[in-house]
Design a protein around this motif. Structure first.
Motif, PDB file in Angstrom:
ATOM      1  N   ARG A  16      34.594  39.036  33.069  1.00  0.00           N
ATOM      2  CA  ARG A  16      34.656  39.627  31.718  1.00  0.00           C
ATOM      3  C   ARG A  16      35.908  39.142  30.999  1.00  0.00           C
ATOM      4  NH1 ARG A  16      32.019  44.639  33.265  1.00  0.00           N
ATOM      5  NH2 ARG A  16      30.007  43.883  34.051  1.00  0.00           N
ATOM      6  N   THR A  17      35.737  38.284  29.996  1.00  0.00           N
ATOM      7  CA  THR A  17      36.886  37.750  29.263  1.00  0.00           C
ATOM      8  C   THR A  17      36.475  37.383  27.846  1.00  0.00           C
ATOM      9  OG1 THR A  17      38.423  35.897  29.108  1.00  0.00           O
ATOM     10  CG2 THR A  17      36.329  35.492  30.237  1.00  0.00           C
ATOM     11  N   PRO A  18      37.375  37.558  26.886  1.00  0.00           N
ATOM     12  CA  PRO A  18      37.059  37.183  25.490  1.00  0.00           C
ATOM     13  C   PRO A  18      36.745  35.708  25.360  1.00  0.00           C
ATOM     14  CG  PRO A  18      39.376  37.808  25.738  1.00  0.00           C
ATOM     15  CD  PRO A  18      38.703  38.176  26.995  1.00  0.00           C
ATOM     16  N   SER A  19      37.422  34.854  26.150  1.00  0.00           N
ATOM     17  CA  SER A  19      37.128  33.423  26.069  1.00  0.00           C
ATOM     18  C   SER A  19      37.721  32.729  27.288  1.00  0.00           C
ATOM     19  CB  SER A  19      37.735  32.816  24.803  1.00  0.00           C
ATOM     20  OG  SER A  19      39.067  32.412  25.083  1.00  0.00           O
ATOM     21  N   ALA A  20      37.387  31.453  27.442  1.00  0.00           N
ATOM     22  CA  ALA A  20      37.869  30.716  28.614  1.00  0.00           C
ATOM     23  C   ALA A  20      39.298  30.248  28.417  1.00  0.00           C
ATOM     24  CB  ALA A  20      36.960  29.529  28.876  1.00  0.00           C
ATOM     25  N   THR A  21      39.865  30.469  27.201  1.00  0.00           N
ATOM     26  CA  THR A  21      41.186  29.903  26.920  1.00  0.00           C
ATOM     27  C   THR A  21      42.291  30.962  26.863  1.00  0.00           C
ATOM     28  OG1 THR A  21      40.692  30.071  24.578  1.00  0.00           O
ATOM     29  CG2 THR A  21      40.246  27.951  25.622  1.00  0.00           C
ATOM     30  N   VAL A  22      41.917  32.251  27.028  1.00  0.00           N
ATOM     31  CA  VAL A  22      42.978  33.268  27.020  1.00  0.00           C
ATOM     32  C   VAL A  22      43.773  33.141  28.321  1.00  0.00           C
ATOM     33  CG1 VAL A  22      41.635  34.866  25.621  1.00  0.00           C
ATOM     34  CG2 VAL A  22      41.524  34.998  28.121  1.00  0.00           C
ATOM     35  N   THR A  23      44.998  33.612  28.301  1.00  0.00           N
ATOM     36  CA  THR A  23      45.794  33.503  29.525  1.00  0.00           C
ATOM     37  C   THR A  23      45.256  34.483  30.564  1.00  0.00           C
ATOM     38  OG1 THR A  23      47.328  35.081  28.578  1.00  0.00           O
ATOM     39  CG2 THR A  23      47.912  32.767  28.400  1.00  0.00           C
ATOM     40  N   THR A  24      45.243  34.010  31.794  1.00  0.00           N
ATOM     41  CA  THR A  24      44.599  34.762  32.872  1.00  0.00           C
ATOM     42  C   THR A  24      45.261  36.120  33.090  1.00  0.00           C
ATOM     43  OG1 THR A  24      44.208  32.603  33.840  1.00  0.00           O
ATOM     44  CG2 THR A  24      43.771  34.510  35.225  1.00  0.00           C
ATOM     45  N   GLY A  25      46.549  36.216  32.749  1.00  0.00           N
ATOM     46  CA  GLY A  25      47.257  37.466  32.977  1.00  0.00           C
ATOM     47  C   GLY A  25      46.676  38.643  32.231  1.00  0.00           C
ATOM     48  N   THR A  26      45.954  38.363  31.144  1.00  0.00           N
ATOM     49  CA  THR A  26      45.421  39.486  30.377  1.00  0.00           C
ATOM     50  C   THR A  26      44.095  39.974  30.951  1.00  0.00           C
ATOM     51  OG1 THR A  26      44.226  38.027  28.918  1.00  0.00           O
ATOM     52  CG2 THR A  26      46.457  38.607  28.269  1.00  0.00           C
ATOM     53  N   LEU A  27      43.596  39.314  31.985  1.00  0.00           N
ATOM     54  CA  LEU A  27      42.365  39.794  32.621  1.00  0.00           C
ATOM     55  C   LEU A  27      42.689  40.992  33.503  1.00  0.00           C
ATOM     56  CD1 LEU A  27      40.202  36.819  33.832  1.00  0.00           C
ATOM     57  CD2 LEU A  27      40.164  38.073  31.685  1.00  0.00           C
ATOM     58  N   SER A  28      41.676  41.834  33.702  1.00  0.00           N
ATOM     59  CA  SER A  28      41.867  42.961  34.601  1.00  0.00           C
ATOM     60  C   SER A  28      41.855  42.473  36.041  1.00  0.00           C
ATOM     61  CB  SER A  28      40.756  43.955  34.416  1.00  0.00           C
ATOM     62  OG  SER A  28      39.602  43.445  35.023  1.00  0.00           O
ATOM     63  N   GLY A  29      42.439  43.274  36.902  1.00  0.00           N
ATOM     64  CA  GLY A  29      42.550  42.885  38.305  1.00  0.00           C
ATOM     65  C   GLY A  29      41.207  42.466  38.870  1.00  0.00           C
ATOM     66  N   GLY A  30      40.194  43.260  38.590  1.00  0.00           N
ATOM     67  CA  GLY A  30      38.887  42.958  39.148  1.00  0.00           C
ATOM     68  C   GLY A  30      38.357  41.636  38.640  1.00  0.00           C
ATOM     69  N   ASN A  31      38.573  41.397  37.371  1.00  0.00           N
ATOM     70  CA  ASN A  31      38.066  40.149  36.800  1.00  0.00           C
ATOM     71  C   ASN A  31      38.871  38.966  37.274  1.00  0.00           C
ATOM     72  OD1 ASN A  31      35.765  40.836  35.084  1.00  0.00           O
ATOM     73  ND2 ASN A  31      37.248  42.224  34.148  1.00  0.00           N
ATOM     74  N   GLN A  32      40.163  39.183  37.498  1.00  0.00           N
ATOM     75  CA  GLN A  32      40.962  38.110  38.082  1.00  0.00           C
ATOM     76  C   GLN A  32      40.389  37.763  39.446  1.00  0.00           C
ATOM     77  OE1 GLN A  32      44.940  39.652  38.090  1.00  0.00           O
ATOM     78  NE2 GLN A  32      45.200  39.402  35.881  1.00  0.00           N
ATOM     79  N   GLN A  33      40.061  38.789  40.230  1.00  0.00           N
ATOM     80  CA  GLN A  33      39.526  38.539  41.567  1.00  0.00           C
ATOM     81  C   GLN A  33      38.203  37.796  41.464  1.00  0.00           C
ATOM     82  OE1 GLN A  33      41.215  38.800  44.013  1.00  0.00           O
ATOM     83  NE2 GLN A  33      40.060  39.160  45.876  1.00  0.00           N
ATOM     84  N   LYS A  34      37.381  38.184  40.504  1.00  0.00           N
ATOM     85  CA  LYS A  34      36.090  37.500  40.350  1.00  0.00           C
ATOM     86  C   LYS A  34      36.325  36.026  40.048  1.00  0.00           C
ATOM     87  CE  LYS A  34      33.411  41.380  38.525  1.00  0.00           C
ATOM     88  NZ  LYS A  34      32.839  41.826  37.228  1.00  0.00           N
ATOM     89  N   LEU A  35      37.358  35.723  39.264  1.00  0.00           N
ATOM     90  CA  LEU A  35      37.652  34.325  38.937  1.00  0.00           C
ATOM     91  C   LEU A  35      37.924  33.557  40.224  1.00  0.00           C
ATOM     92  CD1 LEU A  35      40.191  33.174  36.181  1.00  0.00           C
ATOM     93  CD2 LEU A  35      39.596  31.858  38.192  1.00  0.00           C
ATOM     94  N   ILE A  36      38.759  34.138  41.081  1.00  0.00           N
ATOM     95  CA  ILE A  36      39.103  33.442  42.324  1.00  0.00           C
ATOM     96  C   ILE A  36      37.844  33.233  43.168  1.00  0.00           C
ATOM     97  CG2 ILE A  36      40.388  33.624  44.476  1.00  0.00           C
ATOM     98  CD1 ILE A  36      42.482  35.233  42.948  1.00  0.00           C
ATOM     99  N   VAL A  37      37.037  34.288  43.284  1.00  0.00           N
ATOM    100  CA  VAL A  37      35.801  34.172  44.069  1.00  0.00           C
ATOM    101  C   VAL A  37      34.923  33.082  43.473  1.00  0.00           C
ATOM    102  CG1 VAL A  37      33.667  35.364  44.663  1.00  0.00           C
ATOM    103  CG2 VAL A  37      35.852  36.553  44.872  1.00  0.00           C
ATOM    104  N   ALA A  38      34.798  33.082  42.166  1.00  0.00           N
ATOM    105  CA  ALA A  38      33.967  32.074  41.506  1.00  0.00           C
ATOM    106  C   ALA A  38      34.459  30.678  41.865  1.00  0.00           C
ATOM    107  CB  ALA A  38      34.017  32.265  39.987  1.00  0.00           C
ATOM    108  N   ARG A  39      35.778  30.513  41.955  1.00  0.00           N
ATOM    109  CA  ARG A  39      36.328  29.191  42.248  1.00  0.00           C
ATOM    110  C   ARG A  39      36.109  28.824  43.711  1.00  0.00           C
ATOM    111  NH1 ARG A  39      42.170  29.542  41.207  1.00  0.00           N
ATOM    112  NH2 ARG A  39      42.300  30.305  43.347  1.00  0.00           N
ATOM    113  N   GLU A  40      36.338  29.762  44.598  1.00  0.00           N
ATOM    114  CA  GLU A  40      36.343  29.431  46.029  1.00  0.00           C
ATOM    115  C   GLU A  40      34.944  29.415  46.632  1.00  0.00           C
ATOM    116  OE1 GLU A  40      39.063  28.375  47.558  1.00  0.00           O
ATOM    117  OE2 GLU A  40      40.019  28.573  45.592  1.00  0.00           O
ATOM    118  N   PHE A  41      34.024  30.233  46.078  1.00  0.00           N
ATOM    119  CA  PHE A  41      32.670  30.285  46.647  1.00  0.00           C
ATOM    120  C   PHE A  41      31.840  29.111  46.163  1.00  0.00           C
ATOM    121  CE2 PHE A  41      31.774  34.772  48.316  1.00  0.00           C
ATOM    122  CZ  PHE A  41      33.094  34.942  48.685  1.00  0.00           C
ATOM    123  N   ASP A  42      32.239  28.499  45.061  1.00  0.00           N
ATOM    124  CA  ASP A  42      31.437  27.470  44.424  1.00  0.00           C
ATOM    125  C   ASP A  42      31.359  26.235  45.322  1.00  0.00           C
ATOM    126  OD1 ASP A  42      30.057  26.510  41.945  1.00  0.00           O
ATOM    127  OD2 ASP A  42      31.616  24.963  42.178  1.00  0.00           O
ATOM    128  N   GLY A  43      30.188  25.646  45.448  1.00  0.00           N
ATOM    129  CA  GLY A  43      30.057  24.403  46.194  1.00  0.00           C
ATOM    130  C   GLY A  43      29.746  24.627  47.658  1.00  0.00           C
TER     131      GLY A  43
END
Ligand SMILES: Nc1ncnc2c1ncn2[C@@H]1O[C@H](COP(=O)(O)OP(=O)(O)OP(=O)(O)O)[C@@H](O)[C@H]1O
Ligand SMILES: Nc1ncnc2c1ncn2[C@@H]1O[C@H](COP(=O)(O)OP(=O)(O)OP(=O)(O)O)[C@@H](O)[C@H]1O
Ligand SMILES: [Mg+2]
Ligand SMILES: [Mg+2]
Lengths: 367, 387, 522, 359
Positions: free
Chosen positions: C400-427
């Motif tokens: 959940r984010t307003p856009s792909a270019t906002v700084t990651t720090g403004t994401l909520s903890g859960g969404n930050q975690q989802k970002l990491i999962v999205a990166r590491e699970f991919d492939g």
């Protein structure tokens, strides 16, 4: 007789304007000064060059000259150029460091007069351009007729100071502290100092040291270092009872150290009993260049058309150097001190007194 | 939990003039305020000076002269650019290091070594063809500077020695190295005080006006190169990552220590280049007393430019203009105003930009870009081990 | 909804219509809440519901936009923790509020320093008091020990001592059990019951429904800053509460299905690892993870699992032993080589390792493969590909984010975690190392991540799951290894393992009394 | 025994080493008082840094505070001297004017620090920018005013003089030279040791110290126990200003009794380095400053009297510039070789926002 004749003429203080021309004279010549890096108020070289310029301007009734202070050596040329662009007629630059920039400017602007203090003898190549190989093939006087390269015979001033030092010393050991080993005038001062001292007491012992061999700030602009260096010097050489400073403002700290150690100090360039009152109580005399006199005189000569370009050497014969008045410390010397000095001074005028070894300006003679 | 679009998103759509205003408003206002403060200083100081009539218009005279000396015609403008050139390069040296979380106080020493390197080769090749002499001398400056930047980087990488300490110390060591070289191997026999020969054919050719030398282009090239490196290449990404979060950098398989060494060396190259342009473009020789204020100013330039290449250019031009205008100001005010007024102005401008929140609040500015907030990573990285 | 609990006794604390707006977020929307002396009032809600914000307001760390606070029925102004303490309110914060480099006693007495004379601290006195206080709960604690050398569980105990040291009567605990073993949780609960008996008014925040049901007298659920309702444990159950929290029905236990283990992907042999203070915290661990299986490592935080994981992913050099990846020796390989061999890693500390908070999302999506095609051509970044990558990740993993270019720090903890999962699970990963993958996340996010994990396993990835959350380990793992003081003390089958036994193994290493949980495991 | 020494001397390198150590042991006691003098401004600057950064505020404006204080001290002396006058008393040559000047210098330093505090704590500007502002402004203003004022070369209020301990003290065996070093000083240099000890003790034993360290390591934790982070930082930064000011006052009122443009000559930055080398502790900072000053004094005394033996000939072959660079090289070597990584307070340089997401 404290203020002896040679010293009287150039007590180095702004009050005593030498050529007392009636100020009714008026001139619309524009005169400006560029100092060396640092400050125009160093109570020393830069300041008295400026004072001399002001006196010269006042004498011919010109407007009070402005002064500009470059921040570093890359600004020498542009600071001079600023005057040229602003239509100045006489530009005084203070210090050997500005030599190349001044020569270049003189070459590029033949109509403007330049007075380069401590820049003589001028060294140009056949095209009249600054020659830093120091082959000095060209004749500056003809190639750059409007470039006056002032120089002083520091060794003569040093010689007089040396005589005074040797006379005032009871221990037979005297000292000299240079700001830095990389400074021609400083070395000549000291070489003269040595000869002068030996002329009074052939087996006098002279200890020479320099605060640094690298850092010009520490050498000339750091009185705190100067003081602690002086302390350490005197601790190492407890016999030294007269100390000659050739280190600008760092040297002021050296004079402090001398006063604190209860020995005598000798100032440099100007009458430091006046320029550095803190140490007046132990400053018995100073080795002086007549900075103000030389510049103001040359300005006068430029105006009356008698000035020639090229080397403009100021030695005893032109009262270009002097020894500082003893002020309240005449008691430090034998009664005939002033007479001895004046006699030596007279010999210098006559050119019969050697005040510098043949390797003049070479540090190795002092090591 | 819904998050609105941050304002920065919306502003994209606003018309151009507004965005321009947003970008320049604070710097502009800060300069104006600084000039006001400066004039107060001037008027107050007139009281101190003995024997001069009080002149209310003095500040105006001074600023007019300052401006004329900096922008009043081709020559002044060239002077400004010329003064800005080394500031741009050294500013980049400091800014690039900031990006990697390093506080490079050593631009001074790297500048001096760069100058020494270029004068050494320049003098050696002063008879050679310019097409050989100039590149060689510039290269020598870069390498010498690089060496002086490499040392703190390397020491930090192997022992964690804080670069603030090592760079400060190396600045002084550089002074000794120059004194040794100029008074020893490079000294000209006949000279009363130590001085090197002229760089002759290695001198940078004049390309604009009376004395606008090639170094200007060198600086611009460096700006583009650094910008490209930082934001268009993977190396730059590594540099920025190490600066922002060294642990994440290790996690991502980067090698922070290597990056630190690389970045400091690059910073050295840039600062060294700055020194080279001064010696080859302006002085053409070197004395043992060769010193500079560039190293000190470059820190302020990098901060003022928010350590972004473009920002640094503008900051450097501002500082350069002040330096270029100072002499005329002193001349035309009959030196009632010491050159140091320029420093006071520079400091005050920085002050108002740093306190931008206050300014905006007082002046009720809306939609105006902040002053110096984006540099807040700098102080943070100082207080943190980056390797 | 309205409360089905009728007020019997005058509340020690009452918050009325508290409203707090943050940029873009209405954190608290007119929340009213009260707690009576001798009552434990549980506060439940998913991440970002506004629990912490509400407590921060109570404690003077945040100022409410509206609403009032009453202590013993009289309205009070709380503008700083100082005021809160003055009203005898104490708080155990969601994130440790301990100064790592200071000793236990310095941390506890900070702000309430006992003085010998006007200038100097009277540490001796403080030590005595701290020891006594500890004893009353049966905690043998050394006041001179540095906090950073304590296990998480013990740091939590210090936090509680800190609160009690200020003899408060209103005690707030924000997710105090998130990092504790069942045993430690039991122990804390015993303490809480005791404090309740002594008349403390306690607010207890947690994501763990069963805990809340076990300890609370009253449960209030908030969602998106509003009170959804209050219940007594008797009158509700986990499903009901979960639904109140999330606003929809939630599948609380992921269906792990059956696993089909293949060849060995990760083999760890006699690995020993030292921590930053040079003490050997992993002492000869042997492990095997096969493709298509989930090996769960259960253990109290601080028993060497962080170092073990760092050794496995290459962030830390083992002092001895051997690590094999798909038959290749990678003991001395760096993170990048292992990444290229197909190792994905979700670190426990997402802010330290996982993300660069000051970067836009785009850069964080390519953090680990920024250097290779398509994201880079040679040393040149390919912005288009990077952007595409980010969009895909945001879409597929519903970040959940307003856009792909906002700084990651403004994401909520859960969404930050989802970002990491999205990166590491991919492939195509061979091995996924998940370290505390759902710490501090709400049931919604947990459900999502667990689902993804099982999907990866079924796709044949070998998965190493490290979690202090015993329930999570039990729920997902095909095999469970218990780590204690740097050694694997037992391995059990994930489906038949007994929660109680594992809990005891985690706390004691099974070898009996030796490390009783009532003395710090340094 | 002698045989052994002969043996050791015969090994070339070892011999040189021995000679060098011997030389140091012989020379240092003699120049100890000078070492302490040279260390004083550097150490005081470092202490200023320690006090700021222990509370989480980076201060690179020390150099600026020093030059400003040096100037104010000197110039106020100039102004009040005529009014108060008075001959130097036997006690450190103290005069009323001198005390007023010193007070003014300290006040100036604290005011400038207040600006730094405001910028970096309240405005939350970048602390390095704030420090840089102070440096540029201080050098600019002092230079500006000095240029205008010193056209009429005014005389300052004199300087503090040194205490002259009775010669017996120096003759005490072993420790005599240390006593000499501590006593043969002016008031500021003499107070340095006291300041360091008091500071060290307070930092680790007092409430102020505990709170300072807590705020510098984890400000939010400090706030949650009711400590006013903002106030603690303000207090420390302003107090630290007095220390830097004392360093400046030393330059213009004890090291000499005159003001020179830029007379700090980088001592503030070297102090910053000493703080880091000393790992942010008062005693460590003093140690680093003393190390630096010793290296300089040693280099100087070698230039005075070259040690005998092959050591002397070896040193004689080195260029003089080497000895100028010695203190800086020694600092680098000690830091990289012995100290290694020195870790600053965790929150150093980070502005503190009261309302921040707990998450
Ligand atoms: N300083 C802040 N600035 C902006 N928004 C904030 C801030 N602090 C909290 N929020 C927002 O307020 C909402 C409530 O946050 P809060 O931390 O209270 O949630 P929570 O219920 O404690 O979640 P968790 O269970 O993760 O602790 C969150 O959505 C968050 O986005
Ligand atoms: N310092 C801050 N400034 C601005 N916004 C913030 C700040 N801190 C948090 N937020 C906002 O708070 C929200 C996340 O805060 P927090 O980490 O508490 O989320 P959370 O409670 O963990 O929720 P979840 O974990 O469920 O996503 C984000 O929406 C973010 O915009
Ligand atoms: Mg919370
Ligand atoms: Mg959260």
């Amino acid at each position: 007789s404290s203020g002896a004749s040679p010293s009287a003429s150039a007590a180095g203080s702004s009050e005593s304007a030498p050529a007392s021309v009636p100020v009714t004279a008026h001139s619309d010549l524009k005169i400006g000064v560029v100092t060396d890096v640092g400050t125009a108020n160093d109570k020393n070289f830069n300041e008295y060059t400026y004072v001399g310029t002001k006196q010269g301007a006042a004498a011919i009734g010109a407007a009070e000259p402005p002064v500009t202070v470059p921040k570093d050596s890359s600004e020498f040329a542009s600071s001079i150029q600023a005057y040229v662009d602003d239509g100045y007629d006489i530009i005084v630059t203070a210090g050997f460091s500005l030599g190349v920039a001044t020569t270049q400017a003189a070459h590029d602007n033949p109509d403007v007069w330049f007075i380069g203090v401590d820049q003589g003898p001028p060294c140009v190549n056949a095209e009249g351009l600054p020659d830093t190989t120091f082959a000095c093939a060209g004749d500056a006087a003809t190639l750059l007729p409007h470039f006056v390269a002032l120089s002083y015979q520091e060794d003569q001033a040093g010689y007089l100071a040396g005589m005074a030092a040797a006379s005032a010393s009871k221990s037979g050991t005297i000292g000299a502290i240079l700001g830095i080993s990389l400074c021609g005038p400083c070395i000549r001062y000291t070489q003269g100092f040595k000869l002068g001292a030996e002329s009074i007491n052939p087996d006098i012992k002279l200890v020479v040291n320099w605060v640094t061999e690298s850092d010009f700030v520490k050498a000339f602009n750091d009185p705190v270092s100067g003081k602690s260096y002086g302390d350490q010097f005197l601790q190492q050489n407890p016999d030294v009872d007269v100390l000659f400073q050739v280190a600008g403002k760092t040297g002021n700290g050296v004079l402090d150290a001398a006063c604190e150690a209860g020995i005598y100090g000798i100032g440099v360039d100007v009458d430091q009993s006046l320029s550095y009152p803190n140490a007046a109580k132990c400053t018995i005399t100073s080795a002086m260049k007549s900075l103000a006199l030389a510049v103001s005189t040359d300005i006068g000569k430029i105006v009356d058309g008698s000035m020639k370009g090229g080397d403009d050497h100021w030695d005893a014969s032109r009262d270009g150097i002097a020894y500082g008045p003893f002020h309240d410390l005449a008691s430090a010397f034998p009664a005939n001190m002033a007479d001895l000095l004046d006699a030596a001074f007279a010999k210098m005028k006559a050119g019969t007194l050697v005040t510098c070894p043949e390797k003049c300006g070479d540090l190795s003679t002092l090591k | 939990m819904t998050t609105e679009r941050p304002p920065s998103q919306g502003r994209r759509l606003v018309a151009l003039p507004a965005t321009v205003w947003a970008a320049v408003a604070l710097p502009f206002i800060s300069i104006v305020l600084a000039l006001l403060v400066g004039s107060i200083v001037i008027l107050a100081s007139e009281v101190i000076v003995p024997g001069h009539p009080f002149d209310v218009t003095l500040p105006v005279t001074a600023y007019a002269a300052l401006f004329e000396g900096a922008f009043g015609g081709l020559d002044p403008i060239v002077n400004t650019i010329r003064a800005a050139t080394p500031l741009v390069l050294a500013g980049l040296a400091v800014g690039l290091a900031f990006k990697a979380g390093l506080f490079n106080i050593g631009a001074q020493g790297q500048f001096l070594l760069g100058a020494l390197g270029s004068v050494t080769v320049g003098v050696a090749l002063n008879q050679a063809s310019p097409f050989i002499a100039i590149p060689a001398a510039l290269l020598a400056g870069m390498l010498a500077g690089a060496a002086w930047g490499f040392i703190p980087g390397f020491l930090k990488a192997i022992s964690g020695a804080h670069e603030v300490v090592t760079t400060i110390m190396l600045n002084y060591v550089a002074v000794s190295v120059i004194a040794w070289a100029v008074s020893g191997p490079l000294d000209q026999p006949g000279s009363p005080s130590p001085i090197t020969a002229q760089v002759g054919n290695a001198a940078l050719p004049v390309i604009i006006g009376r004395n606008g030398h090639l170094g200007v282009l060198v600086a611009l090239a460096a700006v583009l190169a650094v910008g490209w490196l930082l934001f268009r290449t993977t190396r730059g990404f590594e540099i920025r990552t190490v600066g922002a979060n060294p642990d994440a950098a290790r996690y991502a398989g980067m090698q922070p220590r290597l990056i630190v060494v690389l970045t400091m060396s690059l910073a050295g190259v840039l600062a060294g280049l700055a020194g080279a342009t001064v010696v080859l473009g302006v002085t053409h020789y070197m004395m043992a007393s060769f010193g500079t204020t560039v190293g000190f100013d470059s820190i302020a330039v990098a901060l003022l430019g928010r350590s972004s290449p473009v920002g640094i250019v503008f900051a450097a031009i501002l500082f350069g203009a002040m330096r270029a205008g100072a002499p005329l100001m002193q001349i035309q005010t009959g030196s009632l105003i010491p050159a140091e007024l320029v420093d006071v102005l520079q400091a005050t401008i920085l002050l108002f930009l740093a306190a931008h929140e206050v300014i905006r609040h007082i002046l009720k500015l809306r939609g105006v870009k902040a002053g110096l907030e984006t540099t807040d990573t700098i102080a943070r990285t100082y207080g943190r081990e980056s390797v | 909804m309205t409360s089905d609990v009728q007020v019997t006794q005058a509340p020690a604390l009452e918050m009325r219509g508290i409203t707090k707006r943050y940029p873009g977020v209405l954190a608290n929307a007119g929340i009213s809440l009260d707690v009576r002396p001798g009552e434990i009032h549980a506060l439940l809600g998913e991440n970002g519901a506004g629990k912490t914000t509400l407590m921060n307001i109570l404690y003077g760390l945040a100022r409410p936009d509206a609403g009032e606070i009453l202590v013993d029925g009289t309205p009070v102004e709380i503008t700083s923790p100082h005021d809160a303490i003055a009203h005898r309110i104490s708080m155990v914060h969601q994130h440790f509020m301990l100064v790592p480099v200071l000793s236990v006693s310095d941390n506890i007495l900070l702000g309430e320093e006992p003085m010998a004379g006007p200038i100097f601290l009277d540490r001796a006195r403080a030590h005595r008091r701290i020891r006594e206080l500890g004893k009353t709960f049966g905690w043998e604690i050394d006041p001179d020990q540095r906090v950073e050398s304590l296990s998480v569980g013990w740091q939590q105990r210090v936090e509680i001592l800190k609160a009690l040291y200020r003899n408060a009567r209103i005690l707030v605990l924000d997710e105090p059990t998130a990092v504790l073993t069942p045993q430690e949780t039991k122990e804390i609960f015993a303490v809480l019951r005791r404090l309740r008996a002594e008349g403390y008014a306690i607010i207890f925040i947690s994501h763990k429904l069963h805990e809340v049901l076990e300890i609370a007298d009253r449960i209030t659920v908030i969602r998106r800053g509003k009170v959804v309702g209050s219940r007594t444990p008797a009158a509700t159950n986990e499903e009901d509460l979960a639904e109140m929290m999330v606003g929809r029905e939630v599948n609380l236990t992921a269906d792990r299905g059956t696993s089909h283990p293949g060849e060995v992907i990760l083999r760890v042999e006699q690995v020993r690892v030292k921590d930053d203070r040079r003490s050997e915290v992993v002492q000869g661990v042997d492990l095997e993870v096969r493709s298509g299986e989930i090996l769960g490592i259960a253990g109290v935080a601080g028993n060497g699992q962080d170092e073990l994981v760092e050794a496995i992913v290459g962030l830390r050099r083992p002092s001895s032993g051997r690590i094999e990846l798909a038959g290749r020796d990678v003991t001395h390989a760096g993170p990048r080589q292992r990444h290229r061999l197909g190792v994905g890693f979700v670190p426990a500390d997402r802010h330290r390792f996982g993300l660069v908070l000051s970067f836009p999302l785009t850069d964080n999506f390519i953090l680990t493969d920024y250097y290779e095609p398509p994201y880079a051509r040679g040393i040149i970044r390919n912005e288009a590909a990077i952007d595409a990558r980010a969009r895909r990740g945001i879409r597929d993993y519903d970040v959940r984010t307003p856009s792909a270019t906002v700084t990651t720090g403004t994401l909520s903890g859960g969404n930050q975690q989802k970002l990491i999962v999205a990166r590491e699970f991919d492939g195509e990963q061979r091995l996924l190392v998940l370290d505390q993958p759902t710490r501090g996340l709400d049931v919604g996010s947990i459900e999502f991540i667990h689902g993804q994990t099982i999907a990866k396993r079924d796709a044949g990835t070998a998965i190493l799951l490290v979690s202090a959350e015993l329930d999570e380990v039990l729920e997902l793992s095909d095999r469970i290894a218990v780590i204690y003081r740097g050694q694997i003390v037992a391995v059990r089958d994930g489906r038949t393992a007994d929660k109680n036994e594992i809990g005891i193994l985690m706390a004691t290493g099974g070898s009996g009394a030796s490390g009783s949980p009532s003395s710090p495991a340094a | 025994m002698d045989g052994l020494i002969q043996l050791l001397y015969s090994v070339p390198v070892l011999g040189l080493l021995f000679q060098f150590v011997g030389y140091v042991i012989e020379i240092v006691p003699r120049i100890a008082p000078i070492i302490l003098q040279n260390a004083t401004p550097i150490a005081l600057a470092a202490l200023c840094g320690v006090m700021c950064e222990r509370s989480g505020v980076v201060n690179i404006g020390i150099e600026g505070i020093m030059i400003a204080a040096a100037f104010v001290g000197w110039y106020v002396g100039v102004l009040v001297q005529p009014a108060l006058g008075g001959d130097p008393s036997a006690f450190f040559g103290v005069t009323p004017a001198l005390l007023v000047a010193l007070g003014a210098a300290l006040l100036a330093g604290m005011l400038i620090s207040l600006l730094h505090a405001w910028l970096s704590i309240t405005v939350r500007a970048d602390q390095i920018i704030s420090g840089t502002i102070i440096n540029i402004a201080a050098f600019g203003l002092t230079g500006y005013l000095n240029t205008l004022i010193s056209t009429t070369s005014p005389n300052g209020a004199g300087a503090f003089t040194r205490f002259r301990p009775p010669p017996e003290i120096a003759d005490i065996p072993v420790v005599g030279w240390i006593a000499e070093m501590l006593l043969r000083q002016g008031p500021i240099a003499m107070s340095l040791i006291v300041i360091v000890i008091v500071f060290q003790v307070l930092l680790f034993r007092s409430r102020w110290g505990l709170r300072t360290r807590a705020v510098g390591e984890h400000p939010r934790a400090a706030e949650t126990v009711g400590i006013d982070v903002i106030w603690v930082r303000y207090r420390n930064v302003v107090l630290a200003g007095a220390l830097a000011a004392l360093a400046g006052a030393y330059l213009s009122m004890e090291g000499t009794n005159s003001f020179q443009q830029g007379m700090t000559a980088g001592r503030g930055f070297i102090g910053l380095a000493a703080m880091i080398v000393g790992r942010w502790t008062p005693v460590g900072a003093l140690g680093a400053a003393l190390l630096f000053a010793s290296a300089r004094a040693l280099g100087d005394s070698i230039s005075f009297a070259r040690p005998p033996g092959e050591l002397g000939t070896l040193l004689g072959q080195l260029p003089g510039q080497f000895f100028d660079a010695l203190p800086y090289l020694v600092t680098i070597i000690v830091l990289a070789g012995l100290i290694g990584r020195s870790i600053p307070p965790a929150a150093d340089g980070q502005p503190y926002e009261r309302e921040k997401a707990a998450a």
